[in-house]
Design a protein around this motif. Structure first.
Motif, PDB file in Angstrom:
ATOM      1  N   ARG A 128       0.834  -1.208   0.000  1.00 10.11           N
ATOM      2  CA  ARG A 128       0.000   0.000   0.000  1.00 10.11           C
ATOM      3  C   ARG A 128       0.872   1.262   0.000  1.00 10.11           C
ATOM      4  O   ARG A 128       0.588   2.223  -0.702  1.00 10.11           O
ATOM      5  CB  ARG A 128      -0.915  -0.003   1.213  1.00 10.11           C
ATOM      6  CG  ARG A 128      -1.727   1.276   1.352  1.00 10.11           C
ATOM      7  CD  ARG A 128      -2.689   1.204   2.460  1.00 10.11           C
ATOM      8  NE  ARG A 128      -3.925   0.725   1.875  1.00 10.11           N
ATOM      9  CZ  ARG A 128      -4.979   0.394   2.552  1.00 10.11           C
ATOM     10  NH1 ARG A 128      -4.989   0.454   3.847  1.00 10.11           N
ATOM     11  NH2 ARG A 128      -6.071  -0.021   1.946  1.00 10.11           N
ATOM     12  N   SER A 131       2.416   1.656  -3.444  1.00 11.76           N
ATOM     13  CA  SER A 131       1.401   2.150  -4.371  1.00 11.76           C
ATOM     14  C   SER A 131       1.170   3.649  -4.166  1.00 11.76           C
ATOM     15  O   SER A 131       1.063   4.414  -5.130  1.00 11.76           O
ATOM     16  CB  SER A 131       0.101   1.384  -4.165  1.00 11.76           C
ATOM     17  OG  SER A 131      -0.923   1.910  -4.968  1.00 11.76           O
ATOM     18  N   GLU A 134       4.132   5.560  -5.586  1.00 11.45           N
ATOM     19  CA  GLU A 134       4.073   5.593  -7.058  1.00 11.45           C
ATOM     20  C   GLU A 134       3.032   6.598  -7.520  1.00 11.45           C
ATOM     21  O   GLU A 134       3.265   7.369  -8.460  1.00 11.45           O
ATOM     22  CB  GLU A 134       3.761   4.191  -7.603  1.00 11.45           C
ATOM     23  CG  GLU A 134       3.669   4.120  -9.105  1.00 11.45           C
ATOM     24  CD  GLU A 134       4.962   4.436  -9.821  1.00 11.45           C
ATOM     25  OE1 GLU A 134       4.901   4.775 -11.017  1.00 11.45           O
ATOM     26  OE2 GLU A 134       6.041   4.368  -9.205  1.00 11.45           O
TER      27      GLU A 134
END
Length: 187
Positions: A128, A131, A134
């Motif tokens: 998580r 992510s 990113e």
């Protein structure tokens, strides 16, 4: 069969753990067999009242911590119990050149080293978190690209005004160059 000397929730000191206090969570009676003999042992499951550390201990290595059988003055703070727990070791010569507190504190030293190692090693981010990182990186890239496009458009508009006002070939070449750069940035 042996009868347990201690019971659930008793607070005890353990040989080699200094003044730390442990709470008895449970115990088990183990029946042991050898070719020539058989015996039973009582093994206690204990929890350190300060750190929550789990320890197993034999009955003979424990003393009550309620003050009735343990004199707190017998604990010198070095991590060595002053109680006489050495009776089962036979004739043991004490070497004055050895710091026996280090021997008794091996578990503590190992925990300290492991904690320091974990503190030095960076924690691996979760899926998580990766992510999210990113997504943040992409968002920043879009903002940077939009800023460069705005700057190119502003510069191109300035040169278009100069072309309209003066008609100079140098300004026209600059507008063409900026158009190419803008097309590259948009792709």
């Amino acid at each position: 069969m042996n009868k347990p000397e201690y019971t659930f929730s008793d607070l005890v000191h353990i040989a080699g753990y200094g003044s730390r206090i442990f709470k008895i969570e449970s115990y088990r009676i183990e029946q042991c067999y050898a070719p020539d003999e058989e015996w039973s042992e009582i093994v206690y499951d204990l929890i350190d009242t300060q750190s929550g550390q789990y320890v197993e201990c034999d009955e003979e290595d424990m003393r009550l911590a309620d003050g009735s059988s343990v004199d707190e003055a017998e604990l010198d703070g070095t991590g060595i119990d002053i109680f006489d727990f050495m009776g089962g070791l036979g004739n043991v010569d004490i070497n004055p050149d050895i710091d026996y507190s280090e021997i008794y504190n091996v578990n503590e030293a190992i925990k300290r080293v492991e904690a320091e190692k974990m503190a030095k090693e960076p924690r691996k981010p979760t899926a998580r978190e990766l992510s999210g990182q990113e997504a943040e990186r992409r968002k920043q890239a879009r903002k940077d690209r939009a800023k460069r496009v705005d700057e190119l458009l502003d510069e191109m508009n300035d040169y278009k005004r100069l072309v309209a006002e003066f008609g100079d070939e140098e300004y026209k070449a600059k507008v063409e160059y900026l158009t190419i750069k803008l097309a590259e940035e948009v792709e």
